[in-house]
Design a protein around this motif. Structure first.
Motif, PDB file in Angstrom:
ATOM      1  N   LEU A 121     -30.934  49.067  28.929  1.00  0.00           N
ATOM      2  CA  LEU A 121     -31.568  50.145  29.747  1.00  0.00           C
ATOM      3  C   LEU A 121     -30.880  51.423  30.015  1.00  0.00           C
ATOM      4  CD1 LEU A 121     -33.688  50.423  32.383  1.00  0.00           C
ATOM      5  CD2 LEU A 121     -31.906  49.879  33.792  1.00  0.00           C
ATOM      6  N   TYR A 122     -31.705  52.397  29.758  1.00  0.00           N
ATOM      7  CA  TYR A 122     -31.084  53.754  29.405  1.00  0.00           C
ATOM      8  C   TYR A 122     -32.045  54.932  29.779  1.00  0.00           C
ATOM      9  CZ  TYR A 122     -34.717  54.702  25.712  1.00  0.00           C
ATOM     10  OH  TYR A 122     -35.829  54.913  24.883  1.00  0.00           O
ATOM     11  N   ARG A 123     -31.439  56.186  29.920  1.00  0.00           N
ATOM     12  CA  ARG A 123     -32.260  57.315  29.978  1.00  0.00           C
ATOM     13  C   ARG A 123     -32.040  58.300  28.766  1.00  0.00           C
ATOM     14  NH1 ARG A 123     -34.826  59.045  34.486  1.00  0.00           N
ATOM     15  NH2 ARG A 123     -33.563  60.935  34.718  1.00  0.00           N
ATOM     16  N   GLY A 124     -30.897  59.129  29.260  1.00  0.00           N
ATOM     17  CA  GLY A 124     -30.591  60.249  28.181  1.00  0.00           C
ATOM     18  C   GLY A 124     -29.617  59.916  26.991  1.00  0.00           C
ATOM     19  N   SER A 125     -29.115  58.821  27.311  1.00  0.00           N
ATOM     20  CA  SER A 125     -27.786  58.462  26.561  1.00  0.00           C
ATOM     21  C   SER A 125     -28.092  58.402  25.112  1.00  0.00           C
ATOM     22  CB  SER A 125     -26.926  57.152  26.782  1.00  0.00           C
ATOM     23  OG  SER A 125     -25.940  56.894  26.036  1.00  0.00           O
ATOM     24  N   THR A 126     -27.646  58.946  23.965  1.00  0.00           N
ATOM     25  CA  THR A 126     -27.555  58.680  22.658  1.00  0.00           C
ATOM     26  C   THR A 126     -27.127  57.273  22.122  1.00  0.00           C
ATOM     27  OG1 THR A 126     -25.796  59.933  21.980  1.00  0.00           O
ATOM     28  CG2 THR A 126     -27.910  61.094  21.997  1.00  0.00           C
ATOM     29  N   ALA A 127     -26.183  56.694  22.957  1.00  0.00           N
ATOM     30  CA  ALA A 127     -25.905  55.235  22.809  1.00  0.00           C
ATOM     31  C   ALA A 127     -26.793  54.206  22.758  1.00  0.00           C
ATOM     32  CB  ALA A 127     -24.819  54.921  23.917  1.00  0.00           C
ATOM     33  N   VAL A 128     -27.975  54.554  22.986  1.00  0.00           N
ATOM     34  CA  VAL A 128     -29.005  53.518  22.778  1.00  0.00           C
ATOM     35  C   VAL A 128     -29.205  53.432  21.225  1.00  0.00           C
ATOM     36  CG1 VAL A 128     -30.962  55.553  22.790  1.00  0.00           C
ATOM     37  CG2 VAL A 128     -31.486  53.259  23.315  1.00  0.00           C
ATOM     38  N   ILE A 129     -29.119  54.411  20.199  1.00  0.00           N
ATOM     39  CA  ILE A 129     -29.143  54.474  19.047  1.00  0.00           C
ATOM     40  C   ILE A 129     -28.184  53.180  18.450  1.00  0.00           C
ATOM     41  CG2 ILE A 129     -28.915  55.640  16.776  1.00  0.00           C
ATOM     42  CD1 ILE A 129     -31.091  56.521  18.332  1.00  0.00           C
ATOM     43  N   ASN A 130     -26.936  53.221  19.017  1.00  0.00           N
ATOM     44  CA  ASN A 130     -26.146  51.963  18.649  1.00  0.00           C
ATOM     45  C   ASN A 130     -26.654  50.727  19.056  1.00  0.00           C
ATOM     46  OD1 ASN A 130     -24.492  54.524  19.299  1.00  0.00           O
ATOM     47  ND2 ASN A 130     -22.985  53.469  18.059  1.00  0.00           N
ATOM     48  N   ALA A 131     -27.278  50.720  20.291  1.00  0.00           N
ATOM     49  CA  ALA A 131     -27.844  49.501  20.668  1.00  0.00           C
ATOM     50  C   ALA A 131     -29.093  48.826  19.941  1.00  0.00           C
ATOM     51  CB  ALA A 131     -28.289  49.610  22.178  1.00  0.00           C
ATOM     52  N   ILE A 132     -29.751  49.941  19.510  1.00  0.00           N
ATOM     53  CA  ILE A 132     -30.927  49.541  18.748  1.00  0.00           C
ATOM     54  C   ILE A 132     -30.569  49.006  17.278  1.00  0.00           C
ATOM     55  CG2 ILE A 132     -32.769  50.622  17.030  1.00  0.00           C
ATOM     56  CD1 ILE A 132     -33.291  52.458  19.423  1.00  0.00           C
ATOM     57  N   ASN A 133     -29.423  49.509  16.689  1.00  0.00           N
ATOM     58  CA  ASN A 133     -28.786  49.094  15.534  1.00  0.00           C
ATOM     59  C   ASN A 133     -28.415  47.598  15.634  1.00  0.00           C
ATOM     60  OD1 ASN A 133     -29.432  50.941  13.535  1.00  0.00           O
ATOM     61  ND2 ASN A 133     -27.753  52.526  14.278  1.00  0.00           N
ATOM     62  N   GLY A 134     -28.164  47.339  17.006  1.00  0.00           N
ATOM     63  CA  GLY A 134     -27.495  45.893  17.191  1.00  0.00           C
ATOM     64  C   GLY A 134     -28.665  44.885  17.562  1.00  0.00           C
ATOM     65  N   GLY A 135     -29.785  45.365  17.328  1.00  0.00           N
ATOM     66  CA  GLY A 135     -30.929  44.325  17.641  1.00  0.00           C
ATOM     67  C   GLY A 135     -31.362  44.343  19.076  1.00  0.00           C
ATOM     68  N   LEU A 136     -30.920  45.256  20.058  1.00  0.00           N
ATOM     69  CA  LEU A 136     -31.266  45.215  21.439  1.00  0.00           C
ATOM     70  C   LEU A 136     -32.689  45.790  21.811  1.00  0.00           C
ATOM     71  CD1 LEU A 136     -28.157  44.417  21.593  1.00  0.00           C
ATOM     72  CD2 LEU A 136     -28.079  45.996  23.596  1.00  0.00           C
TER      73      LEU A 136
END
Length: 212
Positions: A121-136
């Motif tokens: 669950l995110y808004r403006g954080s670019t850490a979402v890219i890391n999460a996507i790479n982990g399959g989230l």
């Protein structure tokens, strides 16, 4: 010369640039990661990653707290941007008081948290890219009547946009297909492409030749 972090921004600048004599090249970014995608058992855990601003922390934590109280069997992992701390948050808000048992405050690394969750669950954080790479599965929390601050606004496949609990609950229940995960990973790798040092070396040589 305009150097970009990925293929997506390279194509964007080529589309909008009106300067025919300006070269646009994809250099890549240190943020690029090799995919960690793999099938794993559902953990029923959601990683919550706000930006490095107290106001954004409260927006995302308050919403996920509402979700946690209505979904007691689902875990919510709260983590902060490195610029902030839970001590600082506690001095500014009472949101950390009396948290339900399914909300956890993380001091672990981002990679560790990604491995133990199946949604983010995110808004403006670019850490979402890391999460996507982990399959989230990415779930963007959108406030009514606001301009989007979604760092992956260009992509829609496999991503959910929610602005209330019922929408969040539905997004959690709907699993990502392998095709959707692959689409997300391919997008993240195009957003932050692997560093291509040959681009920089070639540019440096051209500059030296022009100076001499």
């Amino acid at each position: 010369v305009v150097l970009t972090a990925g293929k997506i921004s390279e194509e964007f600048f080529k589309d909008v640039s009106k300067l025919a004599d300006v070269a646009i090249k994809c250099l890549g970014s240190a943020k690029s990661q090799s995919s960690k995608f793999k099938n794993k058992s559902p953990s029923y855990s959601c990683l919550v990653i706000p930006e490095g601003m107290l106001s954004e922390c409260l927006i995302l934590f308050e919403f996920s707290l509402l979700c946690a109280r209505n979904m007691p069997k689902h875990k919510f992992i709260w983590r902060l941007h490195p610029l902030l701390s839970f001590k600082k948050l506690k001095r500014s808000s009472d949101i950390l008081n009396k948290l339900p048992d399914n909300v956890f405050l993380s001091e672990q690394t981002l990679d560790f948290d990604v491995q133990r969750c199946d949604s983010v669950l995110y808004r403006g954080s670019t850490a979402v890219i890391n999460a996507i790479n982990g399959g989230l599965k990415p779930i963007y929390y959108n406030l009514d009547n606001e301009l989007s601050i979604d760092p992956i606004y260009q992509h829609s496949v496999g991503k959910h946009i929610v602005n209330c609990f019922s929408e969040f609950e539905k997004s959690i229940i709907d699993p990502l297909s392998n095709e959707e995960k692959l689409e997300l990973i391919n997008f993240s790798r195009a957003l932050y492409s692997p560093l291509d040092y040959s681009v920089f070396i070639k540019l440096f040589k051209e500059i030296r030749c022009n100076i001499h």
